[in-house]
Write a protein that holds these residues in place. Structure first.
Motif, PDB file in Angstrom:
ATOM      1  N   GLY A 153      60.020  38.975  83.367  1.00 20.46           N
ATOM      2  CA  GLY A 153      60.532  37.535  82.681  1.00 20.46           C
ATOM      3  C   GLY A 153      62.144  37.838  82.237  1.00 20.46           C
ATOM      4  N   LYS A 154      62.770  36.729  81.834  1.00 18.89           N
ATOM      5  CA  LYS A 154      64.190  36.750  81.717  1.00 18.89           C
ATOM      6  C   LYS A 154      64.459  37.731  80.438  1.00 18.89           C
ATOM      7  N   THR A 155      63.719  37.690  79.169  1.00 17.29           N
ATOM      8  CA  THR A 155      63.734  38.325  78.238  1.00 17.29           C
ATOM      9  C   THR A 155      62.223  39.019  77.896  1.00 17.29           C
ATOM     10  N   PHE A 156      62.538  40.076  76.921  1.00 13.44           N
ATOM     11  CA  PHE A 156      61.236  40.932  76.522  1.00 13.44           C
ATOM     12  C   PHE A 156      60.296  40.019  75.975  1.00 13.44           C
ATOM     13  N   ALA A 157      60.443  38.733  75.526  1.00 12.16           N
ATOM     14  CA  ALA A 157      59.659  37.845  74.817  1.00 12.16           C
ATOM     15  C   ALA A 157      58.995  37.082  75.805  1.00 12.16           C
ATOM     16  N   THR A 158      59.331  36.951  77.314  1.00 15.43           N
ATOM     17  CA  THR A 158      58.515  36.100  78.208  1.00 15.43           C
ATOM     18  C   THR A 158      57.410  37.143  79.070  1.00 15.43           C
ATOM     19  N   ALA A 159      56.457  36.929  78.749  1.00 17.74           N
ATOM     20  CA  ALA A 159      55.271  37.541  79.445  1.00 17.74           C
ATOM     21  C   ALA A 159      54.290  36.671  79.727  1.00 17.74           C
ATOM     22  N   SER A 160      53.644  36.769  81.053  1.00 17.62           N
ATOM     23  CA  SER A 160      52.967  35.749  81.613  1.00 17.62           C
ATOM     24  C   SER A 160      52.035  36.201  82.344  1.00 17.62           C
ATOM     25  N   ALA A 161      51.008  35.447  82.847  1.00 22.17           N
ATOM     26  CA  ALA A 161      50.263  35.830  84.138  1.00 22.17           C
ATOM     27  C   ALA A 161      51.316  35.347  85.354  1.00 22.17           C
ATOM     28  N   TYR A 162      51.017  35.708  86.503  1.00 22.92           N
ATOM     29  CA  TYR A 162      51.601  35.701  87.427  1.00 22.92           C
ATOM     30  C   TYR A 162      51.061  35.601  88.710  1.00 22.92           C
ATOM     31  N   GLN A 163      51.741  35.052  90.000  1.00 25.05           N
ATOM     32  CA  GLN A 163      51.450  35.063  91.204  1.00 25.05           C
ATOM     33  C   GLN A 163      52.373  35.744  92.149  1.00 25.05           C
ATOM     34  N   PHE A 164      52.350  36.814  92.756  1.00 24.30           N
ATOM     35  CA  PHE A 164      53.107  37.309  93.896  1.00 24.30           C
ATOM     36  C   PHE A 164      52.807  37.475  95.182  1.00 24.30           C
ATOM     37  N   LYS A 165      53.338  36.975  95.869  1.00 24.05           N
ATOM     38  CA  LYS A 165      53.140  36.521  97.530  1.00 24.05           C
ATOM     39  C   LYS A 165      53.946  37.294  98.272  1.00 24.05           C
ATOM     40  N   VAL A 166      53.362  38.307  99.341  1.00 22.49           N
ATOM     41  CA  VAL A 166      54.466  38.919 100.233  1.00 22.49           C
ATOM     42  C   VAL A 166      53.863  38.811 101.480  1.00 22.49           C
ATOM     43  N   THR A 167      54.919  38.360 102.404  1.00 22.37           N
ATOM     44  CA  THR A 167      54.577  38.012 103.573  1.00 22.37           C
ATOM     45  C   THR A 167      55.446  38.569 104.607  1.00 22.37           C
ATOM     46  N   GLU A 168      55.103  39.122 105.804  1.00 17.68           N
ATOM     47  CA  GLU A 168      55.796  39.466 106.876  1.00 17.68           C
ATOM     48  C   GLU A 168      55.909  38.851 108.373  1.00 17.68           C
ATOM     49  N   TYR A 169      57.258  38.718 108.798  1.00 17.48           N
ATOM     50  CA  TYR A 169      57.345  38.066 109.913  1.00 17.48           C
ATOM     51  C   TYR A 169      57.947  38.867 111.045  1.00 17.48           C
ATOM     52  N   ASP A 170      57.705  38.574 112.305  1.00 19.51           N
ATOM     53  CA  ASP A 170      58.350  39.462 113.190  1.00 19.51           C
ATOM     54  C   ASP A 170      59.794  38.604 113.655  1.00 19.51           C
ATOM     55  N   LEU A 171      60.784  39.333 113.800  1.00 22.64           N
ATOM     56  CA  LEU A 171      62.167  38.837 114.226  1.00 22.64           C
ATOM     57  C   LEU A 171      61.944  37.963 115.543  1.00 22.64           C
TER      58      LEU A 171
END
Length: 155
Positions: free
Chosen positions: A77-95
């Motif tokens: 998060g932007k500051t130490f006080a910013t804590a949260s559950a989150y979602q992280f998506k990673v996708t790969e594509y061919d050129l």
């Protein structure tokens, strides 16, 4: 200072899309996605992307992950006080095969109709200013046509 969690990915020479969103919303509660490469003892910052916590916009980045390069992602998060559950998506594509100008697909006869995608295409004009009114961040695929002295209609 901020707090966060780390992920790693070894590049495969493909386009990687990262999306990081926090579940909390509010002014100044912005998700930050930091991309590094190198060993933990000597991290090299590739880029830091900030989402918008007020509008709930995720931090998003697409880049060409060089084959064999180990990337490290810090989700925070932007500051130490910013804590949260989150979602992280990673996708790969061919050129796409015709991602670069020098790899243009030749149009040899007319009429012709192509169906394709620009998913996985890279930025075409990085570092060049004002190329035919195209955004520096634009991505596309390339075709070539040798003129024969006739009118050609492109749609």
């Amino acid at each position: 200072s901020s707090r966060g969690v780390w992920y790693t990915l070894e590049g495969k020479g493909k386009i990687v899309r990262l999306e990081y969103a926090m579940t909390i919303r509010g002014n100044g509660l912005n998700p930050e996605l930091s991309i590094f490469k190198g060993p933990c003892s000597f991290l090299q910052c590739v880029e830091n992307i900030e989402g918008n916590g007020y509008y709930g916009s995720p931090a998003i980045k697409e880049f060409h992950a060089e084959e064999g390069t180990l990337y490290r992602f810090l989700l925070s998060g932007k500051t130490f006080a910013t804590a949260s559950a989150y979602q992280f998506k990673v996708t790969e594509y061919d050129l796409p095969n015709n991602d670069k100008c020098q790899d243009s697909t030749a149009i040899s006869s007319l009429p012709i109709s192509y169906t394709g995608t620009t998913v996985g295409a890279t930025s075409d004009f990085g570092g060049i200013n004002d190329v035919c009114g195209i955004s520096l961040e634009s991505r596309g695929v390339w075709y070539t046509l040798v003129g024969k002295g006739k009118i050609v209609r492109l749609e």
